[in-house]
Design a protein around this motif. Structure first.
Motif, PDB file in Angstrom:
ATOM      1  N   VAL A  75      38.433  27.801  35.285  1.00 33.33           N
ATOM      2  CA  VAL A  75      39.438  26.747  35.102  1.00 33.33           C
ATOM      3  C   VAL A  75      40.416  27.119  33.991  1.00 33.33           C
ATOM      4  CG1 VAL A  75      39.767  24.306  34.525  1.00 33.33           C
ATOM      5  CG2 VAL A  75      37.836  24.999  35.954  1.00 33.33           C
ATOM      6  N   ASP A  76      39.900  27.752  32.916  1.00 35.23           N
ATOM      7  CA  ASP A  76      40.755  28.098  31.768  1.00 35.23           C
ATOM      8  C   ASP A  76      41.708  29.254  32.080  1.00 35.23           C
ATOM      9  OD1 ASP A  76      39.618  26.118  30.270  1.00 35.23           O
ATOM     10  OD2 ASP A  76      38.182  27.442  29.239  1.00 35.23           O
ATOM     11  N   ARG A  77      41.254  30.234  32.860  1.00 36.79           N
ATOM     12  CA  ARG A  77      42.037  31.461  33.043  1.00 36.79           C
ATOM     13  C   ARG A  77      42.870  31.489  34.326  1.00 36.79           C
ATOM     14  NH1 ARG A  77      37.315  35.875  31.543  1.00 36.79           N
ATOM     15  NH2 ARG A  77      36.737  34.973  29.520  1.00 36.79           N
ATOM     16  N   VAL A  78      42.493  30.693  35.320  1.00 37.66           N
ATOM     17  CA  VAL A  78      43.188  30.761  36.617  1.00 37.66           C
ATOM     18  C   VAL A  78      44.098  29.547  36.768  1.00 37.66           C
ATOM     19  CG1 VAL A  78      42.901  30.862  39.120  1.00 37.66           C
ATOM     20  CG2 VAL A  78      41.240  32.009  37.611  1.00 37.66           C
ATOM     21  N   PRO A  79      45.404  29.750  36.925  1.00 36.98           N
ATOM     22  CA  PRO A  79      46.307  28.606  37.131  1.00 36.98           C
ATOM     23  C   PRO A  79      45.908  27.819  38.375  1.00 36.98           C
ATOM     24  CG  PRO A  79      47.545  30.625  36.714  1.00 36.98           C
ATOM     25  CD  PRO A  79      46.117  31.032  36.921  1.00 36.98           C
ATOM     26  N   VAL A  80      46.008  26.513  38.274  1.00 35.44           N
ATOM     27  CA  VAL A  80      45.611  25.654  39.390  1.00 35.44           C
ATOM     28  C   VAL A  80      46.381  26.006  40.652  1.00 35.44           C
ATOM     29  CG1 VAL A  80      47.246  23.825  38.726  1.00 35.44           C
ATOM     30  CG2 VAL A  80      45.262  23.260  40.125  1.00 35.44           C
ATOM     31  N   GLN A  81      47.659  26.401  40.495  1.00 34.84           N
ATOM     32  CA  GLN A  81      48.457  26.688  41.677  1.00 34.84           C
ATOM     33  C   GLN A  81      47.985  27.949  42.395  1.00 34.84           C
ATOM     34  OE1 GLN A  81      50.330  24.156  42.481  1.00 34.84           O
ATOM     35  NE2 GLN A  81      50.308  25.237  44.416  1.00 34.84           N
ATOM     36  N   PHE A  82      47.522  28.952  41.632  1.00 36.33           N
ATOM     37  CA  PHE A  82      46.986  30.174  42.249  1.00 36.33           C
ATOM     38  C   PHE A  82      45.743  29.830  43.065  1.00 36.33           C
ATOM     39  CE2 PHE A  82      44.149  33.792  42.372  1.00 36.33           C
ATOM     40  CZ  PHE A  82      44.992  34.850  42.725  1.00 36.33           C
ATOM     41  N   ALA A  83      44.859  29.033  42.454  1.00 36.10           N
ATOM     42  CA  ALA A  83      43.622  28.651  43.150  1.00 36.10           C
ATOM     43  C   ALA A  83      43.936  27.916  44.443  1.00 36.10           C
ATOM     44  CB  ALA A  83      42.753  27.784  42.231  1.00 36.10           C
ATOM     45  N   ARG A  84      44.931  27.019  44.387  1.00 36.07           N
ATOM     46  CA  ARG A  84      45.251  26.216  45.579  1.00 36.07           C
ATOM     47  C   ARG A  84      45.985  27.026  46.641  1.00 36.07           C
ATOM     48  NH1 ARG A  84      46.642  20.950  42.046  1.00 36.07           N
ATOM     49  NH2 ARG A  84      44.640  19.910  42.309  1.00 36.07           N
ATOM     50  N   ASN A  85      46.914  27.866  46.196  1.00 39.17           N
ATOM     51  CA  ASN A  85      47.684  28.657  47.168  1.00 39.17           C
ATOM     52  C   ASN A  85      46.792  29.585  47.977  1.00 39.17           C
ATOM     53  OD1 ASN A  85      50.141  27.528  46.603  1.00 39.17           O
ATOM     54  ND2 ASN A  85      50.855  29.179  45.278  1.00 39.17           N
ATOM     55  N   TYR A  86      45.802  30.180  47.312  1.00 36.77           N
ATOM     56  CA  TYR A  86      44.969  31.185  47.979  1.00 36.77           C
ATOM     57  C   TYR A  86      43.577  30.675  48.327  1.00 36.77           C
ATOM     58  CZ  TYR A  86      48.761  34.236  46.562  1.00 36.77           C
ATOM     59  OH  TYR A  86      50.001  34.803  46.398  1.00 36.77           O
ATOM     60  N   ASN A  87      43.301  29.379  48.061  1.00 36.81           N
ATOM     61  CA  ASN A  87      42.012  28.772  48.419  1.00 36.81           C
ATOM     62  C   ASN A  87      40.834  29.574  47.866  1.00 36.81           C
ATOM     63  OD1 ASN A  87      42.989  26.547  50.254  1.00 36.81           O
ATOM     64  ND2 ASN A  87      43.851  28.330  51.294  1.00 36.81           N
ATOM     65  N   LEU A  88      40.867  29.751  46.538  1.00 35.19           N
ATOM     66  CA  LEU A  88      39.808  30.481  45.847  1.00 35.19           C
ATOM     67  C   LEU A  88      39.245  29.605  44.737  1.00 35.19           C
ATOM     68  CD1 LEU A  88      41.576  33.962  45.439  1.00 35.19           C
ATOM     69  CD2 LEU A  88      39.794  33.381  47.096  1.00 35.19           C
ATOM     70  N   VAL A  89      37.913  29.546  44.638  1.00 41.40           N
ATOM     71  CA  VAL A  89      37.293  28.787  43.560  1.00 41.40           C
ATOM     72  C   VAL A  89      35.943  29.420  43.231  1.00 41.40           C
ATOM     73  CG1 VAL A  89      36.167  27.105  45.094  1.00 41.40           C
ATOM     74  CG2 VAL A  89      36.698  26.467  42.726  1.00 41.40           C
ATOM     75  N   ALA A  90      35.654  29.529  41.927  1.00 43.22           N
ATOM     76  CA  ALA A  90      34.405  30.153  41.488  1.00 43.22           C
ATOM     77  C   ALA A  90      33.254  29.159  41.570  1.00 43.22           C
ATOM     78  CB  ALA A  90      34.555  30.668  40.064  1.00 43.22           C
ATOM     79  N   LEU A  91      32.081  29.676  41.941  1.00 46.07           N
ATOM     80  CA  LEU A  91      30.884  28.830  42.067  1.00 46.07           C
ATOM     81  C   LEU A  91      29.825  29.147  41.020  1.00 46.07           C
ATOM     82  CD1 LEU A  91      30.450  28.974  45.958  1.00 46.07           C
ATOM     83  CD2 LEU A  91      31.845  27.410  44.605  1.00 46.07           C
ATOM     84  N   GLY A  92      29.960  30.253  40.337  1.00 45.66           N
ATOM     85  CA  GLY A  92      28.957  30.610  39.334  1.00 45.66           C
ATOM     86  C   GLY A  92      29.230  31.971  38.736  1.00 45.66           C
ATOM     87  N   ASP A  93      28.605  32.244  37.602  1.00 47.19           N
ATOM     88  CA  ASP A  93      28.815  33.509  36.881  1.00 47.19           C
ATOM     89  C   ASP A  93      27.452  34.057  36.489  1.00 47.19           C
ATOM     90  OD1 ASP A  93      29.694  35.608  35.430  1.00 47.19           O
ATOM     91  OD2 ASP A  93      30.720  34.444  33.875  1.00 47.19           O
ATOM     92  N   MET A  94      27.109  35.258  36.986  1.00 48.27           N
ATOM     93  CA  MET A  94      25.802  35.829  36.683  1.00 48.27           C
ATOM     94  C   MET A  94      25.927  37.331  36.446  1.00 48.27           C
ATOM     95  SD  MET A  94      22.265  35.490  38.868  1.00 48.27           S
ATOM     96  CE  MET A  94      22.267  33.720  38.663  1.00 48.27           C
ATOM     97  N   ASN A  95      25.444  37.771  35.311  1.00 45.20           N
ATOM     98  CA  ASN A  95      25.417  39.202  34.966  1.00 45.20           C
ATOM     99  C   ASN A  95      26.784  39.861  35.109  1.00 45.20           C
ATOM    100  OD1 ASN A  95      22.620  38.976  34.566  1.00 45.20           O
ATOM    101  ND2 ASN A  95      22.222  39.395  36.742  1.00 45.20           N
ATOM    102  N   GLY A  96      27.827  39.155  34.638  1.00 45.44           N
ATOM    103  CA  GLY A  96      29.164  39.723  34.649  1.00 45.44           C
ATOM    104  C   GLY A  96      29.855  39.719  35.995  1.00 45.44           C
ATOM    105  N   THR A  97      29.258  39.073  36.995  1.00 38.36           N
ATOM    106  CA  THR A  97      29.878  38.961  38.319  1.00 38.36           C
ATOM    107  C   THR A  97      30.055  37.486  38.659  1.00 38.36           C
ATOM    108  OG1 THR A  97      28.876  41.022  39.083  1.00 38.36           O
ATOM    109  CG2 THR A  97      29.661  39.501  40.777  1.00 38.36           C
ATOM    110  N   MET A  98      31.262  37.120  39.087  1.00 37.10           N
ATOM    111  CA  MET A  98      31.538  35.723  39.415  1.00 37.10           C
ATOM    112  C   MET A  98      31.547  35.538  40.931  1.00 37.10           C
ATOM    113  SD  MET A  98      34.448  33.272  37.706  1.00 37.10           S
ATOM    114  CE  MET A  98      33.801  33.443  36.047  1.00 37.10           C
ATOM    115  N   THR A  99      30.768  34.580  41.398  1.00 37.70           N
ATOM    116  CA  THR A  99      30.745  34.244  42.826  1.00 37.70           C
ATOM    117  C   THR A  99      31.942  33.356  43.135  1.00 37.70           C
ATOM    118  OG1 THR A  99      28.328  34.312  42.812  1.00 37.70           O
ATOM    119  CG2 THR A  99      29.383  33.212  44.679  1.00 37.70           C
ATOM    120  N   VAL A 100      32.745  33.753  44.123  1.00 37.58           N
ATOM    121  CA  VAL A 100      33.984  33.038  44.438  1.00 37.58           C
ATOM    122  C   VAL A 100      34.002  32.639  45.908  1.00 37.58           C
ATOM    123  CG1 VAL A 100      36.499  33.216  44.563  1.00 37.58           C
ATOM    124  CG2 VAL A 100      35.278  34.222  42.618  1.00 37.58           C
TER     125      VAL A 100
END
Length: 570
Positions: A75-100
């Motif tokens: 939420v802090d690093r990704v502009p809301v418009q980028f997330a909405r335009n490309y339909n991408l959202v993170a679900l979790g962060d584990m061992n340096g890898t983010m599930t999107v």
């Protein structure tokens, strides 16, 4: 891999060789990926597309994201418009890898850009677009830049330049390269649709323009815009509705059609002059909303059995009554959807057409052109109909034509605006319909209200406080009727915007017009007498009684039932 995807999609849906060639041509011309084109054309359902992509590409498919929490870093690093335009959202962060979560894994460039923004590796999972957009909205709800991004950039720009920017059926998600004022209005509408808002109010105050949303029947104050941009916002909305921006002293009405990704939204706009500037209300009608089935609208087993019996009749009138926004049209749509549109000729005349029904011919009222409810009904009688739906019985003429249709072998559905079912009968008499016509044509009258449902995410059982206990006892629900003396309530969470409620259901009062009732109608009895005797005979339960049963079952609260049944003392 692409050929395998096409082969699997062809097996999963309606993809002939000709359609595949058509899609391949479009793929080269537009640059869009094959999965997006298949979905746009409606050849394969999204769930099947995601299943195929998951199998071929080896990605997990998550169909439901309601329980997911988006990491703060996203939420802090990704502009809301980028997330909405490309339909991408993170679900979790584990061992340096983010599930999107993504709904378009074949479009790899946005995912690469996202990895750069986050500074970590990303692992895709597949989810439906609606689930992703809903989760994005919840994640960014508390972040000021949802509407703040547009507000920060607003200037006192030339209003006339906005007219050139309006497009028919504009996609409100497409805000790239748009003027800040257009971004702001689009974001207001996007947020509204994701929060299940029925009406957006733009209310001017001496120092600001307050944005208000009506969610599940309750009005909430949201963001406010500076007074200096009030005129620009109001003018933008009026231009969308093809209204006169120069006329600020008279009320105006307008309509707009917007796109939300692949969905379509009808907007009805009303403006009135007030002491601090024009006040505008936008009614949102999401054309992609589902049509409910009869068993989903909230009727208990007995009322549902009665209603189903009457909708199987070949002639007569079925009336549904309640105030504006009480779900009357939804109930009648559910009834018509249950009928077989291939075996019966079903015609509707509505103002407005709220949902599109397969196999049913729907007509929009157009008063300026002379197409009123009464005029439409007259034309329907020459169209060999089996079933007719009249949006509302507003006058004697519409009522008389409806009754004539019912008496000549047609089933007629309609709505009226009264407080309860018995009052609907007397309303017909009051507007000048003869008692014998009402008694011989009306089959059943259904009154309804909408109550909010307790949020499924934060519902809990609690011992009620003293005021709540008193309300329950006054309503005839002592605590010993609840398991362990505890009632269900919503604590409030992010999912329900801390209201404790999500979505609504209806409470019903079903009044069949039986022989005893027909005699009372012929004798011109009052609505109070008709209702009282029906209750004494056990022919109906009141709105409040039906609501209290939903309180006992833990679906809603006593406060909700009392709020919508203030005039129902039965």
């Amino acid at each position: 891999m692409r050929d395998l995807i096409v082969q699997k999609l062809a097996e999963a849906g309606d993809l002939s060789e000709d359609r595949i060639r058509e899609l391949e041509k479009l793929e080269k011309e537009t640059g869009q990926t094959i999965d997006r084109l298949v979905l746009q054309k409606g050849y394969v359902h999204e769930a099947e597309i995601l299943k195929v992509l998951g199998e071929v590409m080896g990605f997990e498919v998550r169909a439901d994201l309601r329980d997911e929490t988006v990491p703060k870093a996203f939420v802090d690093r990704v502009p809301v418009q980028f997330a909405r335009n490309y339909n991408l959202v993170a679900l979790g962060d584990m061992n340096g890898t983010m599930t999107v979560a993504t709904c378009a894994p074949l479009d790899v460039h946005p995912m690469d850009d996202l990895a750069s923004m986050l500074g970590v590796d990303v692992e895709p999972v597949l989810s439906p677009k609606a689930e992703i957009t809903s989760l994005i909205n919840r994640a960014y709800k508390a972040k000021s830049d949802v509407v703040g991004e547009a507000l920060d950039n607003l200037t006192e720009e030339d209003i006339s330049s906005l007219a050139a920017e309006v497009q028919e059926g504009e996609d409100i998600l497409n805000v790239a390269n748009k003027a800040p004022i257009i971004k702001l209005v689009n974001m207001i509408l996007f947020n509204a649709l994701k929060m299940r808002v029925s009406d957006v109010h733009l209310q001017p105050y001496p120092d600001r323009l307050q944005i208000r949303y009506r969610v599940d029947g309750i009005l909430y104050d949201m963001e406010s815009a500076p007074k200096k941009v009030q005129e620009a916002i109001i003018s933008r909305v009026k231009i969308m509705g093809k209204m006169d921006i120069a006329e600020r002293r008279l009320p105006q009405d307008g309509r707009a059609s917007l796109k939300l990704g692949e969905g379509e939204v009808d907007v009805r706009i009303s403006s009135i002059p007030s002491s601090y500037g024009e006040r505008v209300v936008l009614r949102l009608l999401d054309k992609t909303s589902k049509v409910y089935k009869l068993e989903e609208i909230g009727m208990d087993a007995e009322n549902l059995k009665t209603f189903r019996r009457y909708i199987s009749y070949t002639h007569g009138i079925i009336l549904v009554t309640g105030p504006t926004g009480s779900g009357k049209t939804t109930t009648l749509y559910a009834a018509m959807a249950e009928m077989n549109g291939h075996e019966k000729n079903i015609l509707t005349i509505e103002d407005p057409i709220e949902y599109n029904l397969d196999g049913i011919s729907q007509v929009q009222v157009n008063v300026k052109k002379g197409l009123t409810f009464a005029a439409g009904l007259r034309s329907f009688l020459r169209q060999d109909p089996d079933v007719m739906f009249v949006g509302e019985v507003r006058d004697k003429e519409t009522a008389e034509i409806s009754i004539r249709a019912a008496l000549t072998g047609h089933l007629v559905f309609s709505t009226v605006h009264t407080n309860d079912s018995a009052s609907s009968v007397t309303r017909l008499l009051d507007i000048g319909i003869e008692p014998y016509l009402v008694a011989s044509s009306v089959l059943v009258v259904i009154a309804q209200r909408l109550v909010r449902l307790i949020c499924p995410k934060c519902r809990e059982q609690v011992v009620p406080d003293q005021p709540t206990r008193m309300k329950l006892e006054e309503a005839g629900l002592p605590l010993d009727r609840f398991p362990d003396g505890k009632i269900w309530t919503g604590r409030g969470c992010d999912y329900c915007f801390n209201s404790g409620y999500v979505d609504r259901t209806a409470i019903y009062e079903v009044l069949p017009i039986d022989d005893a009732m027909k005699e009372q109608i012929m004798e011109h009895e009052s609505a109070t007498t008709i209702k009282r005797t029906a209750m004494e005979r056990g022919a109906m339960t009141t709105l409040r009684a039906d609501g209290l049963q939903k309180v006992l079952r833990g679906r809603t609260t006593i406060d909700e039932v009392m709020r919508v049944t203030q005039l129902d003392v039965g």
